[in-house]
Design a protein around this motif. Structure first.
Motif, PDB file in Angstrom:
ATOM      1  N   CYS A 215      51.094 -20.494  91.980  1.00 28.20           N
ATOM      2  CA  CYS A 215      51.801 -18.728  92.581  1.00 28.20           C
ATOM      3  C   CYS A 215      51.350 -18.310  94.201  1.00 28.20           C
ATOM      4  CB  CYS A 215      50.405 -17.594  91.870  1.00 28.20           C
ATOM      5  SG  CYS A 215      50.434 -16.300  92.067  1.00 28.20           S
TER       6      CYS A 215
ATOM      7  N   ARG B  67      46.442 -19.402  94.809  1.00 26.77           N
ATOM      8  CA  ARG B  67      45.889 -19.114  93.777  1.00 26.77           C
ATOM      9  C   ARG B  67      45.993 -20.279  93.208  1.00 26.77           C
ATOM     10  NH1 ARG B  67      45.485 -14.001  94.556  1.00 26.77           N
ATOM     11  NH2 ARG B  67      43.166 -13.271  95.437  1.00 26.77           N
TER      12      ARG B  67
ATOM     13  N   ALA C  84      50.835 -10.774  95.112  1.00 29.63           N
ATOM     14  CA  ALA C  84      51.890 -11.687  95.006  1.00 29.63           C
ATOM     15  C   ALA C  84      53.233 -11.190  94.259  1.00 29.63           C
ATOM     16  CB  ALA C  84      52.295 -13.016  94.369  1.00 29.63           C
TER      17      ALA C  84
ATOM     18  N   HIS D 194      46.088 -13.953  87.330  1.00 30.13           N
ATOM     19  CA  HIS D 194      45.459 -15.063  87.229  1.00 30.13           C
ATOM     20  C   HIS D 194      44.567 -15.038  86.521  1.00 30.13           C
ATOM     21  CE1 HIS D 194      47.336 -16.475  90.997  1.00 30.13           C
ATOM     22  NE2 HIS D 194      47.383 -15.849  91.445  1.00 30.13           N
TER      23      HIS D 194
ATOM     24  N   CYS E  61      50.985 -16.722  95.575  1.00 28.59           N
ATOM     25  CA  CYS E  61      49.716 -16.102  96.661  1.00 28.59           C
ATOM     26  C   CYS E  61      48.513 -17.011  97.457  1.00 28.59           C
ATOM     27  CB  CYS E  61      48.615 -15.125  96.087  1.00 28.59           C
ATOM     28  SG  CYS E  61      48.001 -15.950  94.425  1.00 28.59           S
TER      29      CYS E  61
ATOM     30  N   CYS F 134      47.612 -10.412  91.107  1.00 27.45           N
ATOM     31  CA  CYS F 134      47.455 -10.468  92.480  1.00 27.45           C
ATOM     32  C   CYS F 134      48.838  -9.885  93.103  1.00 27.45           C
ATOM     33  CB  CYS F 134      47.207 -12.406  92.737  1.00 27.45           C
ATOM     34  SG  CYS F 134      49.095 -13.241  92.523  1.00 27.45           S
TER      35      CYS F 134
HETATM   36 ZN   LIG Z   1      48.659 -14.941  92.827  1.00 27.25          ZN
END
Ligand SMILES: [Zn+2]
Length: 441
Positions: A326, A330, A265, A271, A328, A263
């Motif tokens: 995370c 998620r 991040a 993930h 991001c 991702c």
């Molecule tokens: Zn992430």
């Protein structure tokens, strides 16, 4: 790291609802999908027999927890099944006429496995690549170049189909030389490159020979498959420097699918796709479950491929799981450092347990090393390593050797032998690199 997030305008999702779902709701959904899968595969003779042998009624399995009563499935078992009942084993849940896609594994760890997908399974299965692309911020505006050879291996097909899923334009680089691929990338202003980490570096080497400047190309994202490299810090850095692009990892397998994705991040962890798969992490020796944060072997159940499923499949991939949130957004669990190695790749060098990824990390941090190969000799019950190094023409080998030996001593606490290989003499790889050779001691 949050600072990395500033590089992108927004975080992209393939399926925001699923990717940010409350974890307990996600588990319920997964259990529901498992029940549907088991009802669908009632005619799968291989698994029917496996359940019977375990004295387990398929209909009594209602959750991922219940499924743990089923013994693991191994790659060796699948290969033996295909050998005993050629060509596909009794692994199909439907009559063969219902299948539309054929792929096979590369056979790195033995006899290749043949894998079939029905049209419906293939559509569901390629969703996995939707997550990979959107996770890397790739959109319908992108031009994706797939630098894989066109053949029975699934990476090429999956990368192309995944690009179609998100509406990007996809260019196939199958059947072309490295130079032709580079020209195609530049001429068409491709923005995304998909290939193995090894091959991204090989393309950079060829570009250098041709005086092509990749940093000024339109490539802004590279996505890697086939090898763990893109999560190995120094490999990642080297790819990013060569291409002037953000490098993303993903993990997948022919018989499983794209089971993990990176991702924006850039947290150093990727993930797990917990919507499409049920994951477990076990001790590779005892097969007992290990706790979060402990390195273990990944076990996967595919929920999205009833035509030819794997249940509690031992992948051989070593991972370290975390459910920490995370940046991001998620909620899907992550594996730190991607795939850390393969359980069967472990070497014991002078008493130290060592995986190829550690060597890769160390050697790729030294810019003067262009390519390398490792010979493993068994000496007195232990592995002894000879590194063959191809280095830049203007470097002195004595200096490089000194740096390598010092790095092995300080970072890995082992002694290795080092020798120089002539420029251009070591093999280059387009797909999975095979840099490790066992030789008689
Ligand atoms: Zn992430």
């Amino acid at each position: 790291m949050l600072t990395s997030l500033k590089r992108v305008n927004r975080i992209d999702f393939y399926d925001r609802e699923i990717e940010t779902m409350d974890r307990s709701r996600l588990r319920e959904l997964r259990d529901e999908r498992l029940r549907l899968l088991l009802a669908e595969i009632a005619d799968n003779r291989f698994y029917r027999e496996k359940f019977q042998q375990a004295g387990l009624d398929m209909a009594s399995v209602l959750s991922g927890e219940d499924l743990k009563r089923l013994p693991f499935t191994t790659k060796r078992e699948l290969a033996a099944e295909q050998q005993a009942h050629p060509p596909y084993g009794r692994l199909l849940s439907y009559p063969v006429a219902r299948y539309s896609y054929f792929h096979q594994t590369s056979g790195t760890t033995g006899q290749p496995l043949k894998w079939l997908d029905s049209r419906e399974d293939w559509e569901r299965w390629t969703r996995g690549w939707g997550y990979v692309y959107r996770g890397a911020g790739v959109s319908e505006n992108d031009f994706v170049f797939c630098a894989f050879s066109f053949g029975p291996y699934i990476s090429h097909w999956a990368a192309i189909e995944g690009a179609r899923k998100i509406g990007a334009l996809c260019l196939s680089g199958g059947g072309l030389s490295s130079e032709q691929r580079l020209r195609m990338i530049i001429d068409n202003r491709c923005t995304v490159l998909v290939c193995t980490p090894t091959y991204a570096l090989r393309l950079a080497e060829v570009a250098d020979e041709l005086s092509l400047d990749l940093r000024s190309s339109a490539i802004r994202v590279t996505i890697h498959a086939g090898e763990p490299g893109a999560s190995i810090e120094s490999v990642k850095r080297r790819i990013e420097q060569a291409w002037g692009a953000a490098c993303f990892d993903h993990a997948g397998a022919t018989e499983v699918g794209a089971w993990a994705f990176d991702c924006q991040a850039h947290s150093g962890a990727i993930h797990l796709n917990e919507f499409e798969y049920i994951f477990e992490v076990i001790d590779p020796q005892t097969a007992e479950p290990v706790n979060e944060g402990v390195r273990g072997e990944l076990v996967v159940t595919t929920l999205n491929r009833p035509g030819m499923p794997v249940l509690r499949y031992r992948t051989g991939d070593l991972v370290e799981l975390t459910t920490e949130p995370c940046p991001c957004g998620r909620t899907l669990a992550r594996i730190k450092g991607g795939v850390l190695g393969r359980a069967d790749d472990m070497m014991i060098v002078r008493g130290v347990n060592l995986y190829p990824s550690a060597i890769d990390n160390l050697l790729r941090a030294l810019p003067s090393i262009i390519e390398y190969e490792v010979e493993i000799r068994r000496v007195a019950g232990m592995d002894d390593l000879l590194l063959k190094l191809e280095i830049n023409d203007h470097e002195s080998f004595t200096g490089v050797k000194k740096a390598v030996l010092a790095a092995f001593r300080s970072q890995l606490n082992i002694r290795v032998s080092v020798e120089q290989a002539a420029r251009g003499s070591l093999p280059r790889y387009e797909f999975k690199a095979r840099r490790y050779k066992r030789v008689a001691g």
